[in-house]
Design an enzyme around this catalytic site. Structure first.
Site, short mmCIF file in Angstrom:
data_model
loop_
_atom_site.label_atom_id
_atom_site.label_comp_id
_atom_site.label_asym_id
_atom_site.label_seq_id
_atom_site.Cartn_x
_atom_site.Cartn_y
_atom_site.Cartn_z
N GLY A 160 0.84 -1.21 0.00
CA GLY A 160 0.00 0.00 0.00
C GLY A 160 0.87 1.25 0.00
N GLY A 172 -0.44 4.85 -1.00
CA GLY A 172 -1.55 5.42 -0.25
C GLY A 172 -1.18 6.65 0.56
N ASP A 194 2.56 -1.81 -4.41
CA ASP A 194 1.17 -1.39 -4.55
C ASP A 194 0.67 -2.01 -5.84
OD1 ASP A 194 -1.31 0.13 -4.44
OD2 ASP A 194 -0.26 1.45 -3.06
N TYR A 225 -15.70 -1.71 7.17
CA TYR A 225 -14.27 -1.40 7.36
C TYR A 225 -13.90 -1.60 8.84
CZ TYR A 225 -10.22 1.74 8.05
OH TYR A 225 -9.01 2.29 8.41
N ILE A 238 -6.02 10.72 9.69
CA ILE A 238 -4.65 11.23 9.49
C ILE A 238 -4.68 12.42 8.54
CG2 ILE A 238 -2.32 10.66 8.70
CD1 ILE A 238 -2.91 7.74 9.47
N1 SER Z 1 -9.57 7.69 8.32
C1 SER Z 1 -10.26 6.44 8.29
C2 SER Z 1 -11.58 6.57 7.66
O1 SER Z 1 -12.13 7.64 7.73
C3 SER Z 1 -10.43 5.93 9.68
O2 SER Z 1 -9.54 4.92 9.91
O3 SER Z 1 -12.09 5.61 7.14
#
Ligand code: SER
Length: 321
Positions: free
Chosen positions: A10, A13, A36, A141, A171
């Site tokens: 990844g 990313g 990737d 997720y 992040i």
């Molecule tokens: N930043 C991620 C999301 O919004 C959270 O792990 O899916």
């Protein structure tokens, strides 16, 4: 001393592209194998095209480069994941189990598996969410990450595979763009601000979420991976916190520097996801076990974001003290 050869899955990313550069600095360019789905033309270093759902391909890359550590950063995130839940489950789980199993079979020394604030659901205290909360995630997720945390612990207990993990907040960095997450607005907003474009936020103005600046997220990852093995007491995943804020709070920080910045709100399906997540995180366990401490808050992060993006776009900050 053993030679480290690190595979990053990844690598194109949001986090991977920044982490690869940091690891290249620490371990030497020739010892970092970026991978990737597709080669990124601007990448400088060793690269392998790798679909992480392909077990044999992953195993070949690991053997070819005599890999000793793996950072598995590929996943379908919270918002995109909801569009095709079964496919998301299949892909996220397949990639993760391939990484753990290839690591076990090839005696990989250390594995990094990122988890997320998305593992929490409505069963938790939403302020200062404790490390050991009951996990009932509301997105596929989040379900894949919660289950990944248990698999990580299982591989550690059963096979002594040294898997380490962080529950990342959203992040925020100037170097790269996120894709398909619920916290993505907090990166996009800065890009709009420096381009002096009005921003439409997909979350409501008072939706508080935990976030972390890229520099802190990278440092947390490297500090966790470099900590002595015996210090790692949590083998599911560590809570880490940077800061917490709402869209209207980030907008008002931006207005300190760009007084004409305009934001409006048009919450969509991501609002419900955000409301299922904590507002702030208790990261005492990480602080205690491996001395974690964030350094950026909303104000200091905003200043760096706006300055760096202004340079990136070749623009001037309109006003700055
Ligand atoms: N930043 C991620 C999301 O919004 C959270 O792990 O899916």
């Amino acid at each position: 001393m053993n030679k480290n050869t690190i595979l990053i899955i990844g690598a194109n990313g949001q986090l991977g592209s920044v982490l690869v550069k940091e690891l290249q600095k620490l371990y030497g360019k020739e010892n970092i194998i970026a991978s990737d789905l597709n080669f990124n033309l601007s990448f400088d270093g060793v690269f392998e095209a790798l679909d992480a759902t392909d077990f044999d391909l992953m195993q070949n890359v690991v053997k070819k480069h005599a890999v000793t550590q793996i950072y598995h950063l590929a996943a379908i995130l919270s918002a995109t994941g909801e569009k095709n839940p079964l496919k998301t489950w299949e892909i996220n789980m397949k990639m993760m189990l391939n990484v753990f199993e290839v690591s076990r079979l090839n005696k990989i020394e250390k594995v990094f598996f990122p988890s997320s604030i998305a593992v929490f659901g409505d069963a938790v205290l939403r302020e200062n969410t404790p490390q050991s909360s009951f996990l009932n995630p509301a997105t596929v997720y989040g379900m894949s990450k919660a289950s990944g945390e248990n698999w990580a612990q299982y591989y550690f207990l059963k096979y002594n595979l040294d898997i380490r993990s962080l529950r990342y907040p959203g992040i925020i960095g100037h170097q790269s763009l996120p894709g398909g997450g619920t916290t993505d607005y907090a990166v996009e907003i800065y890009h709009n601000a420096v381009k002096e474009k009005e921003f439409t936020c997909f979350l409501a103005k008072d939706t508080v979420l935990p976030m972390i600046f890229m520099e802190d997220a990278i440092r947390a990852t490297i500090e966790l991976m470099e900590a002595p093995k015996e210090n790692i007491k949590t083998r599911t995943s560590y809570n880490i916190a940077g800061m917490s804020f709402s869209p209207q709070e980030i907008a008002s920080e931006i207005k300190e520097i760009y007084p004409n910045f305009k934001i409006n709100y048009n919450p969509d399906f991501r609002q419900k996801i955000a409301e299922s997540w904590p507002k702030s995180i208790d990261d005492n366990q990480a602080r205690k076990d491996w001395n974690w401490k964030p350094t950026y808050n909303l104000k200091t992060m905003t200043k760096v974001m706006l300055e760096k993006l202004a340079v990136k776009y070749g623009l001037q900050l309109t006003s700055c003290d």
